[in-house]
Design an enzyme around this catalytic site. Structure first.
Site, PDB file in Angstrom:
ATOM      1  N   LYS A  13       0.825  -1.215   0.000  1.00 18.99           N
ATOM      2  CA  LYS A  13       0.000   0.000   0.000  1.00 18.99           C
ATOM      3  C   LYS A  13       0.863   1.270   0.000  1.00 18.99           C
ATOM      4  CE  LYS A  13      -2.125  -0.846   3.895  1.00 18.99           C
ATOM      5  NZ  LYS A  13      -1.566  -2.134   4.347  1.00 18.99           N
ATOM      6  N   ARG A  88      -8.794   1.026   9.416  1.00 16.89           N
ATOM      7  CA  ARG A  88      -8.348  -0.343   9.653  1.00 16.89           C
ATOM      8  C   ARG A  88      -9.366  -1.127  10.474  1.00 16.89           C
ATOM      9  NH1 ARG A  88      -2.443   0.365   8.914  1.00 16.89           N
ATOM     10  NH2 ARG A  88      -1.476  -1.659   9.110  1.00 16.89           N
ATOM     11  N   ARG A 127      11.689  -6.552   4.401  1.00 14.76           N
ATOM     12  CA  ARG A 127      11.444  -5.131   4.132  1.00 14.76           C
ATOM     13  C   ARG A 127      12.417  -4.239   4.899  1.00 14.76           C
ATOM     14  NH1 ARG A 127       5.604  -2.417   4.794  1.00 14.76           N
ATOM     15  NH2 ARG A 127       5.874  -2.731   7.022  1.00 14.76           N
ATOM     16  N   ARG A 160      12.215  -2.010  10.228  1.00 17.53           N
ATOM     17  CA  ARG A 160      11.270  -1.493  11.213  1.00 17.53           C
ATOM     18  C   ARG A 160      11.149  -2.475  12.372  1.00 17.53           C
ATOM     19  NH1 ARG A 160       5.913   0.084   7.951  1.00 17.53           N
ATOM     20  NH2 ARG A 160       4.989  -1.035   9.703  1.00 17.53           N
ATOM     21  N   ARG A 171       0.550  -9.030  13.564  1.00 13.85           N
ATOM     22  CA  ARG A 171      -0.062  -8.017  12.690  1.00 13.85           C
ATOM     23  C   ARG A 171      -0.996  -8.671  11.681  1.00 13.85           C
ATOM     24  NH1 ARG A 171       5.065  -5.357  10.593  1.00 13.85           N
ATOM     25  NH2 ARG A 171       3.743  -4.168   9.188  1.00 13.85           N
TER      26      ARG A 171
HETATM   27  P1  ADP Z   1       1.671  -1.944   7.653  1.00 16.19           P
HETATM   28  O1  ADP Z   1       0.591  -1.595   6.674  1.00 16.19           O
HETATM   29  O2  ADP Z   1       2.885  -2.444   6.990  1.00 16.19           O
HETATM   30  O3  ADP Z   1       1.205  -2.776   8.804  1.00 16.19           O
HETATM   31  P2  ADP Z   1       1.609   0.734   8.760  1.00 16.19           P
HETATM   32  O4  ADP Z   1       2.761   1.627   8.649  1.00 16.19           O
HETATM   33  O5  ADP Z   1       0.391   1.067   7.969  1.00 16.19           O
HETATM   34  O6  ADP Z   1       2.189  -0.666   8.364  1.00 16.19           O
HETATM   35  O7  ADP Z   1       1.156   0.588  10.280  1.00 16.19           O
HETATM   36  C1  ADP Z   1       2.060   0.265  11.311  1.00 16.19           C
HETATM   37  C2  ADP Z   1       1.319   0.088  12.617  1.00 16.19           C
HETATM   38  O8  ADP Z   1       0.698   1.335  13.001  1.00 16.19           O
HETATM   39  C3  ADP Z   1       0.176  -0.912  12.586  1.00 16.19           C
HETATM   40  O9  ADP Z   1       0.603  -2.232  12.792  1.00 16.19           O
HETATM   41  C4  ADP Z   1      -0.728  -0.381  13.723  1.00 16.19           C
HETATM   42  O10 ADP Z   1      -0.234  -0.767  14.980  1.00 16.19           O
HETATM   43  C5  ADP Z   1      -0.569   1.127  13.628  1.00 16.19           C
HETATM   44  N1  ADP Z   1      -1.638   1.706  12.767  1.00 16.19           N
HETATM   45  C6  ADP Z   1      -1.484   2.234  11.521  1.00 16.19           C
HETATM   46  N2  ADP Z   1      -2.664   2.668  11.030  1.00 16.19           N
HETATM   47  C7  ADP Z   1      -3.597   2.411  11.981  1.00 16.19           C
HETATM   48  C8  ADP Z   1      -5.010   2.591  12.082  1.00 16.19           C
HETATM   49  N3  ADP Z   1      -5.732   3.125  11.070  1.00 16.19           N
HETATM   50  N4  ADP Z   1      -5.633   2.207  13.218  1.00 16.19           N
HETATM   51  C9  ADP Z   1      -4.945   1.679  14.239  1.00 16.19           C
HETATM   52  N5  ADP Z   1      -3.630   1.446  14.211  1.00 16.19           N
HETATM   53  C10 ADP Z   1      -2.947   1.805  13.106  1.00 16.19           C
END
Ligand code: ADP
Ligand code: ZN
Length: 221
Positions: A13, A88, A127, A160, A171
């Site tokens: 994404k 999410r 990654r 990360r 996750r």
């Molecule tokens: P990825 O899509 O690779 O999991 P992100 O950078 O989008 O990575 O998100 C990293 C972390 O940030 C998630 O695992 C979650 O803990 C938190 N996070 C991101 N976006 C949201 C959201 N919309 N609601 C709740 N937690 C979020």
């Protein structure tokens, strides 16, 4: 254009969002990036978010929605935006509907990038990310030209914390339990387009762009 990208962690994404953002000249809004920025700068928000992120859990809805609501108020979002990693959960999606409806708008297109679980684990464990500009790399599929150094901005490339294997598994569970129901949610609204996340970034980009153009035409955007 108001575009939303859905998909499991590591589906690509963020990478595709950056490309779309440049092509359509609209901001890329990534809740993950916002949280990481706050963690790095040790803000109050960062301290709260960190507790959840390092366990592979979601940051609470209320906090997350507030951040996105504020971000969407900024001027650069007027002609559109790309949401990456938000919503999410179903409650986040409902709140987003409310926020946009207040301004008489809504999401135009939801692109769901589908990748199998086994592949997700492989992708995330390889990654790497630039500390400075956030660009993503992969040790095998998309390595930096010079090791450990970002080809875009020269920043340092690292793994990360939440890309460690135990956290990746958590996750994925979180994704299936809380985020996957959004596919149905947007399908029912007639906004959902699914593309298969390919191994090569440019192949996925081709599919994503084709889908966005097609949907834009169909909906007259
Ligand atoms: P990825 O899509 O690779 O999991 P992100 O950078 O989008 O990575 O998100 C990293 C972390 O940030 C998630 O695992 C979650 O803990 C938190 N996070 C991101 N976006 C949201 C959201 N919309 N609601 C709740 N937690 C979020
Ligand atoms: Zn960089």
């Amino acid at each position: 254009m108001r575009i939303m990208l859905l998909g499991a962690p590591g589906a690509g994404k963020g990478t595709q969002a950056k490309i779309l953002s440049e092509k359509y000249n609209i901001p890329h809004i990534s809740t993950g990036d916002i949280f990481r920025y706050n963690i790095k700068n040790e803000t109050e928000l960062g301290k709260k978010a960190k507790e959840y992120i390092e366990k592979g859990l979601l940051v609470p809805d209320e906090l997350t929605v507030k951040i996105v609501e504020e971000r969407l108020k900024e001027d650069d979002c007027r002609s559109g935006f790309i949401l990456d990693g938000f919503p999410r959960t179903i409650p986040q999606a409902e709140e987003l509907d409310r926020i946009l409806l207040q301004r008489g708008t809504g999401i135009d297109i939801v692109v769901n990038i589908f990748v199998k679980d086994e592949e997700i684990v492989q992708r995330l464990s390889g990654r790497r990310v630039c500390l400075k500009c956030g660009r993503n790399y992969h040790v095998k599929y998309n390595p930096a030209a010079s090791e450990g150094k970002c080809g875009e901005c020269g920043g340092r490339i690292v793994q990360r914390d939440d890309d460690k294997e135990e956290t990746v598994i958590e996750r994925l569970k979180t994704y299936h339990r809380q985020t996957e129901p959004l596919i149905d949610y947007y399908e029912k609204k007639g906004l959902l387009y699914t593309v298969e996340g390919k191994e090569k970034i440019e192949d996925t980009t081709g599919e994503v762009l084709r889908t966005v153009e097609e949907a834009a035409q169909k909906h007259g955007i």
